[in-house]
Write an enzyme that holds these catalytic residues in place. Sequence first.
Site, PDB file in Angstrom:
ATOM      1  N   ALA A  11       0.556  -1.440   0.017  1.00  0.00           N
ATOM      2  CA  ALA A  11      -0.291   0.356   0.581  1.00  0.00           C
ATOM      3  C   ALA A  11       0.711   1.366   0.182  1.00  0.00           C
ATOM      4  CB  ALA A  11      -1.034  -0.131   1.031  1.00  0.00           C
ATOM      5  N   SER A  12       1.942   0.601   0.768  1.00  0.00           N
ATOM      6  CA  SER A  12       2.893   2.453   0.186  1.00  0.00           C
ATOM      7  C   SER A  12       3.595   2.728  -0.653  1.00  0.00           C
ATOM      8  CB  SER A  12       3.498   2.632   2.388  1.00  0.00           C
ATOM      9  OG  SER A  12       4.673   1.721   1.887  1.00  0.00           O
ATOM     10  N   ARG A  14       5.167   2.574  -4.903  1.00  0.00           N
ATOM     11  CA  ARG A  14       4.389   2.914  -5.789  1.00  0.00           C
ATOM     12  C   ARG A  14       3.535   2.755  -6.511  1.00  0.00           C
ATOM     13  NH1 ARG A  14      10.375   3.186  -5.133  1.00  0.00           N
ATOM     14  NH2 ARG A  14      10.323   1.192  -6.560  1.00  0.00           N
ATOM     15  N   MET A  15       3.380   1.682  -6.659  1.00  0.00           N
ATOM     16  CA  MET A  15       2.386   1.226  -7.470  1.00  0.00           C
ATOM     17  C   MET A  15       1.001   1.482  -6.534  1.00  0.00           C
ATOM     18  SD  MET A  15       1.555   0.982 -11.219  1.00  0.00           S
ATOM     19  CE  MET A  15       0.524   0.264 -10.806  1.00  0.00           C
ATOM     20  N   THR A 100       3.324  -8.634  -9.807  1.00  0.00           N
ATOM     21  CA  THR A 100       4.540  -8.612  -9.675  1.00  0.00           C
ATOM     22  C   THR A 100       4.863  -9.486  -9.982  1.00  0.00           C
ATOM     23  OG1 THR A 100       3.400  -8.479  -6.975  1.00  0.00           O
ATOM     24  CG2 THR A 100       5.713  -9.736  -8.039  1.00  0.00           C
ATOM     25  N   MET A 126       0.043  -4.253 -16.665  1.00  0.00           N
ATOM     26  CA  MET A 126      -1.808  -3.981 -16.983  1.00  0.00           C
ATOM     27  C   MET A 126      -1.640  -3.128 -18.005  1.00  0.00           C
ATOM     28  SD  MET A 126      -2.804  -6.179 -14.756  1.00  0.00           S
ATOM     29  CE  MET A 126      -1.617  -6.988 -13.286  1.00  0.00           C
ATOM     30  N   HIS A 156      14.146   1.123 -16.916  1.00  0.00           N
ATOM     31  CA  HIS A 156      12.976   1.494 -16.182  1.00  0.00           C
ATOM     32  C   HIS A 156      14.018   2.688 -14.865  1.00  0.00           C
ATOM     33  CE1 HIS A 156      11.366  -1.477 -17.329  1.00  0.00           C
ATOM     34  NE2 HIS A 156       9.769  -1.375 -16.747  1.00  0.00           N
ATOM     35  N   HIS A 157      12.934   3.420 -14.032  1.00  0.00           N
ATOM     36  CA  HIS A 157      13.378   3.806 -12.606  1.00  0.00           C
ATOM     37  C   HIS A 157      14.560   3.486 -11.721  1.00  0.00           C
ATOM     38  CE1 HIS A 157      11.217   1.301 -10.065  1.00  0.00           C
ATOM     39  NE2 HIS A 157      10.515   1.385 -11.248  1.00  0.00           N
ATOM     40  N   LYS A 160      14.762   0.296  -9.941  1.00  0.00           N
ATOM     41  CA  LYS A 160      13.636  -1.316  -9.768  1.00  0.00           C
ATOM     42  C   LYS A 160      14.544  -2.822  -9.862  1.00  0.00           C
ATOM     43  CE  LYS A 160      11.280  -3.559 -13.672  1.00  0.00           C
ATOM     44  NZ  LYS A 160      10.297  -4.555 -12.362  1.00  0.00           N
TER      45      LYS A 160
END
Length: 268
Positions: A11-12, A14-15, A100, A126, A156-157, A160
Amino acid sequence: MSALRIAVAGASGRMGRMLIEAVRGADDMVLAGALDIAASPAIGQDAAAFLGATSGVKITADLREGLAHAQVLIDFTRPEGTMAHLAACRELGVKAVIGTTGLSDEQKAQIATFAASNAIVLAPNMSVGVNVVLKVLEVAAKALKEGYDIEIIEAHHRHKVDAPSGTALKMGEVVAAAVGRDLKDCAVYAREGITGERDPSSIGFATVRGGDIVGDHTVLFAGTGERVEIRHQATSRANFAQGSLRAARFLAGRATGLYGMDAVLGLN
Ligand SMILES: NC(=O)C1=CN([C@@H]2O[C@H](COP(=O)(O)OP(=O)(O)OC[C@H]3O[C@@H](n4cnc5c(N)ncnc54)[C@H](OP(=O)(O)O)[C@@H]3O)[C@@H](O)[C@H]2O)C=CC1
Ligand SMILES: O=C(O)C1=N[C@H](C(=O)O)C[C@H](O)C1
């Protein structure tokens, strides 16, 4: 019709945050649970606190508590977390959307067994765009089967943790199948030193990590006198979140089975 009750894992992350915002913005869904790891400083906070809002849902590390009121879990965490979440989902009869990446073959096989009792959508990407690109790649790879070297480049960032990305690997699988190869036999993940000439049957991967790149994927078909590049660039994580909500709606009408985003988007 009553709102679809969604729990968000990570929940905390990035996604996770993007998903909480998206669920709160959807008029057919309600946030019903929020999970994170016990060590997270977010435990005990309201899941919408980062938006300056109150959802009435506290972030918890207790899987039973986090899933108690949910119909669908949306999980973008880490492979070990996802597997633990799915075991709890099976016990509690909760469906799951899994984003994931970095899952092992064994973990994917276990997810397939979970899907015999709970409906699951599992996809490394997605976004609508990437899933359309996967279809385009099938056509392109079949047509460019002879005389074109295939290379997959992803960026990617800096945060990752898995490489190549789940999307790059999926692109590799799709392209390999389209040209009658098995990615396990032809993938080249690194090159260094005197490598010798390129094996024409290989599919190469190159990984770039840096800054805040959301997700870039290019499949290169390099021939003689021409090359074709099929590219997708994500500029926001909102696409992944909205795709996940579509997957959750899709699951609402299904009791069991393992599905990809192609099924969710009607591309299969
Ligand atoms: N399918 C798709 O469309 C997309 C997939 N992804 C994938 O989603 C995953 C998450 O990405 P992102 O949000 O950027 O990552 P983050 O690191 O930002 O978030 C991961 C979240 O999961 C938590 N977490 C870490 N380890 C565990 C664990 N063992 N069990 C439970 N929770 C855990 C983290 O907690 P803490 O921060 O406290 O460690 C954090 O809240 C990655 O695998 C990524 O590749 C990402 C974007 C799109
Ligand atoms: O970690 C990310 O950020 C992303 N991961 C996914 C992947 O591994 O393919 C999808 C997207 O590119 C963002």
